[in-house]
Motif scaffolding. Structure first.
Motif, PDB file in Angstrom:
ATOM      1  N   GLN A 162      -5.345   4.202 -10.316  1.00 56.51           N
ATOM      2  CA  GLN A 162      -4.475   3.035 -10.426  1.00 56.51           C
ATOM      3  C   GLN A 162      -3.250   3.186  -9.524  1.00 56.51           C
ATOM      4  N   ILE A 163      -2.733   4.401  -9.427  1.00 57.80           N
ATOM      5  CA  ILE A 163      -1.591   4.641  -8.540  1.00 57.80           C
ATOM      6  C   ILE A 163      -2.021   4.545  -7.080  1.00 57.80           C
ATOM      7  N   TYR A 164      -3.212   5.045  -6.774  1.00 57.32           N
ATOM      8  CA  TYR A 164      -3.711   4.940  -5.395  1.00 57.32           C
ATOM      9  C   TYR A 164      -3.790   3.482  -4.958  1.00 57.32           C
ATOM     10  N   GLY A 165      -4.237   2.614  -5.852  1.00 61.66           N
ATOM     11  CA  GLY A 165      -4.302   1.200  -5.510  1.00 61.66           C
ATOM     12  C   GLY A 165      -2.933   0.641  -5.174  1.00 61.66           C
ATOM     13  N   GLN A 166      -1.927   0.996  -5.978  1.00 63.86           N
ATOM     14  CA  GLN A 166      -0.556   0.549  -5.724  1.00 63.86           C
ATOM     15  C   GLN A 166      -0.021   1.139  -4.419  1.00 63.86           C
ATOM     16  N   MET A 167      -0.356   2.395  -4.187  1.00 64.61           N
ATOM     17  CA  MET A 167       0.103   3.072  -2.968  1.00 64.61           C
ATOM     18  C   MET A 167      -0.499   2.418  -1.729  1.00 64.61           C
ATOM     19  N   ALA A 168      -1.774   2.058  -1.804  1.00 64.67           N
ATOM     20  CA  ALA A 168      -2.430   1.395  -0.676  1.00 64.67           C
ATOM     21  C   ALA A 168      -1.748   0.080  -0.340  1.00 64.67           C
ATOM     22  N   VAL A 169      -1.426  -0.696  -1.362  1.00 63.42           N
ATOM     23  CA  VAL A 169      -0.761  -1.978  -1.141  1.00 63.42           C
ATOM     24  C   VAL A 169       0.620  -1.762  -0.532  1.00 63.42           C
ATOM     25  N   ALA A 170       1.356  -0.760  -1.011  1.00 65.80           N
ATOM     26  CA  ALA A 170       2.684  -0.473  -0.468  1.00 65.80           C
ATOM     27  C   ALA A 170       2.601  -0.065   0.992  1.00 65.80           C
ATOM     28  N   GLN A 171       1.611   0.749   1.338  1.00 64.56           N
ATOM     29  CA  GLN A 171       1.475   1.190   2.724  1.00 64.56           C
ATOM     30  C   GLN A 171       1.065   0.039   3.634  1.00 64.56           C
ATOM     31  N   ALA A 172       0.150  -0.788   3.165  1.00 64.91           N
ATOM     32  CA  ALA A 172      -0.262  -1.935   3.967  1.00 64.91           C
ATOM     33  C   ALA A 172       0.901  -2.905   4.147  1.00 64.91           C
ATOM     34  N   ALA A 173       1.693  -3.112   3.095  1.00 64.54           N
ATOM     35  CA  ALA A 173       2.851  -4.002   3.193  1.00 64.54           C
ATOM     36  C   ALA A 173       3.883  -3.453   4.178  1.00 64.54           C
ATOM     37  N   ALA A 198      -7.874  -3.283  -4.295  1.00 65.31           N
ATOM     38  CA  ALA A 198      -6.438  -3.546  -4.384  1.00 65.31           C
ATOM     39  C   ALA A 198      -5.931  -4.209  -3.112  1.00 65.31           C
ATOM     40  N   LEU A 199      -6.387  -3.745  -1.969  1.00 65.68           N
ATOM     41  CA  LEU A 199      -5.963  -4.333  -0.700  1.00 65.68           C
ATOM     42  C   LEU A 199      -6.458  -5.772  -0.567  1.00 65.68           C
ATOM     43  N   ASP A 200      -7.715  -5.986  -0.899  1.00 62.89           N
ATOM     44  CA  ASP A 200      -8.298  -7.317  -0.748  1.00 62.89           C
ATOM     45  C   ASP A 200      -7.650  -8.328  -1.699  1.00 62.89           C
ATOM     46  N   GLU A 201      -7.301  -7.872  -2.877  1.00 61.59           N
ATOM     47  CA  GLU A 201      -6.741  -8.770  -3.880  1.00 61.59           C
ATOM     48  C   GLU A 201      -5.435  -9.405  -3.423  1.00 61.59           C
ATOM     49  N   VAL A 202      -4.657  -8.670  -2.610  1.00 58.73           N
ATOM     50  CA  VAL A 202      -3.368  -9.208  -2.150  1.00 58.73           C
ATOM     51  C   VAL A 202      -3.430  -9.674  -0.699  1.00 58.73           C
ATOM     52  N   GLY A 203      -4.625  -9.763  -0.150  1.00 60.45           N
ATOM     53  CA  GLY A 203      -4.775 -10.361   1.172  1.00 60.45           C
ATOM     54  C   GLY A 203      -4.754  -9.420   2.350  1.00 60.45           C
TER      55      GLY A 203
END
Length: 322
Positions: free
Chosen positions: A144-155, A177-182
């Motif tokens: 679950q943290i990895y998913g959040q971390m991936a989104v933060a890095q992509a952002a 996680a990445l796909d869900e936020v675009g």
């Protein structure tokens, strides 16, 4: 005598003409360490020539990487403070996410900005995931943290996120996680076959590791070869865009197996201990340093790597472009 293979080795020009495996700067990725609060580069004693960068010195290295035509940089953050959850990994103001943003601001799309996606640099216990109440790495809570971390890095601007923790199911969770936020175009470079290797020693200094114990319950046993294909194929099924073998030189057989098994691009990481051994032997005058570096990289390419992460990336690219 009809067969005289030596004809094709008779001169440097002939050897260049028939060379089967070649190196190019675009195949090389430079791992970099960016330290929070650093005002100047800090030498890493076990890796001569490698430093913990300040944000400013890192910017110069990003620009140089573009000029040299490198394939990319792989960023690692070195935070000033850590906690049990590795919360700095998901913080937009955390050193790794700030370094990613700095890199994108400096190079735009002229260089691939890659980011290590793991908690080990950010946890006070030094493991790649959070711990349960018995002190074991909790696979599913970590995901679950990895998913959040991936989104933060992509952002922050990462072109490529590189999960290296060897948690079961990590690629699927990160991709979702990445796909869900675009962030549909963010590439996942999976550390698919990462071994519990003794050759990571100098890296621990490079990231100021707080590791307690070892990582043998999640990184692969060095004795296992078939298991690497199982891990790799699972990552491919889960949506990895690129797969990686780490370390490189002690696992060339695994690298060749992975290359034969998948159609995706394959990367290999020439790790800190491999770097340190060659540098140490060369410093003693026991080997020809430049030839040993080049031979080591060619061996990794010959075994099947399309992409090589190496701390010599910039130096080798300068030689290749002379």
């Amino acid at each position: 005598m009809i067969e005289r293979p030596r004809r094709l080795r008779s001169s440097a020009a002939m050897r260049r003409l028939v060379r089967e495996t070649r190196l190019a700067p675009s195949q090389l990725v430079l791992p970099m360490f960016v330290a929070e609060g650093a005002s100047e580069p800090r030498p890493i004693t076990s890796m001569p020539g490698v430093v913990q960068h300040s944000r400013e010195s890192a910017k110069k290295a990003y620009a140089e990487a573009v000029e040299l035509g490198l394939g990319g940089v792989m960023l690692f953050g070195v935070p000033e403070s850590k906690d049990a959850q590795g919360s700095g990994a998901c913080d937009p103001a955390g050193i790794l996410n700030v370094a990613i943003a700095d890199a994108r601001a400096e190079v735009g799309d002229d260089l691939l900005v890659m980011s290590d996606l793991c908690l080990d640099e950010f946890t006070d216990h030094g493991h790649c995931g959070v711990l349960d109440d018995q002190g074991r790495v909790d696979n599913d809570a970590t995901l679950q943290i990895y998913g959040q971390m991936a989104v933060a890095q992509a952002a922050a601007g990462a072109h490529v996120v590189a999960p290296s923790g060897m948690m079961d199911g990590q690629v699927a969770v990160i991709r979702a996680a990445l796909d869900e936020v675009g962030h549909l175009d963010t590439v996942v470079l999976a550390y698919a076959a990462k071994y519990a290797s003794a050759f990571y020693g100098p890296f621990r200094e490079a990231v100021d590791s707080s590791l307690q114990g070892d990582r043998r319950t999640y990184q692969q046993d060095p004795a296992n070869r078939r298991e690497a294909l199982r891990e790799t194929l699972l990552d491919v099924e889960q949506g990895a865009d690129i797969v990686m073998v780490k370390p490189a030189m002690s696992y060339l057989d695994v690298l060749a197996d992975v290359r034969a098994a998948v159609d995706l691009p394959v990367a290999a990481y020439q790790v800190s201990g491999e770097y340190a051994m060659i540098e140490a032997a060369a410093a003693q005058g026991w080997i020809d340093r430049d030839r040993a570096i080049d031979e080591s990289l060619v061996s990794i390419r010959r075994a099947g790597a399309d992409i090589v992460l190496t701390y010599w990336a910039a130096e080798v690219a300068r030689r290749l472009t002379r």
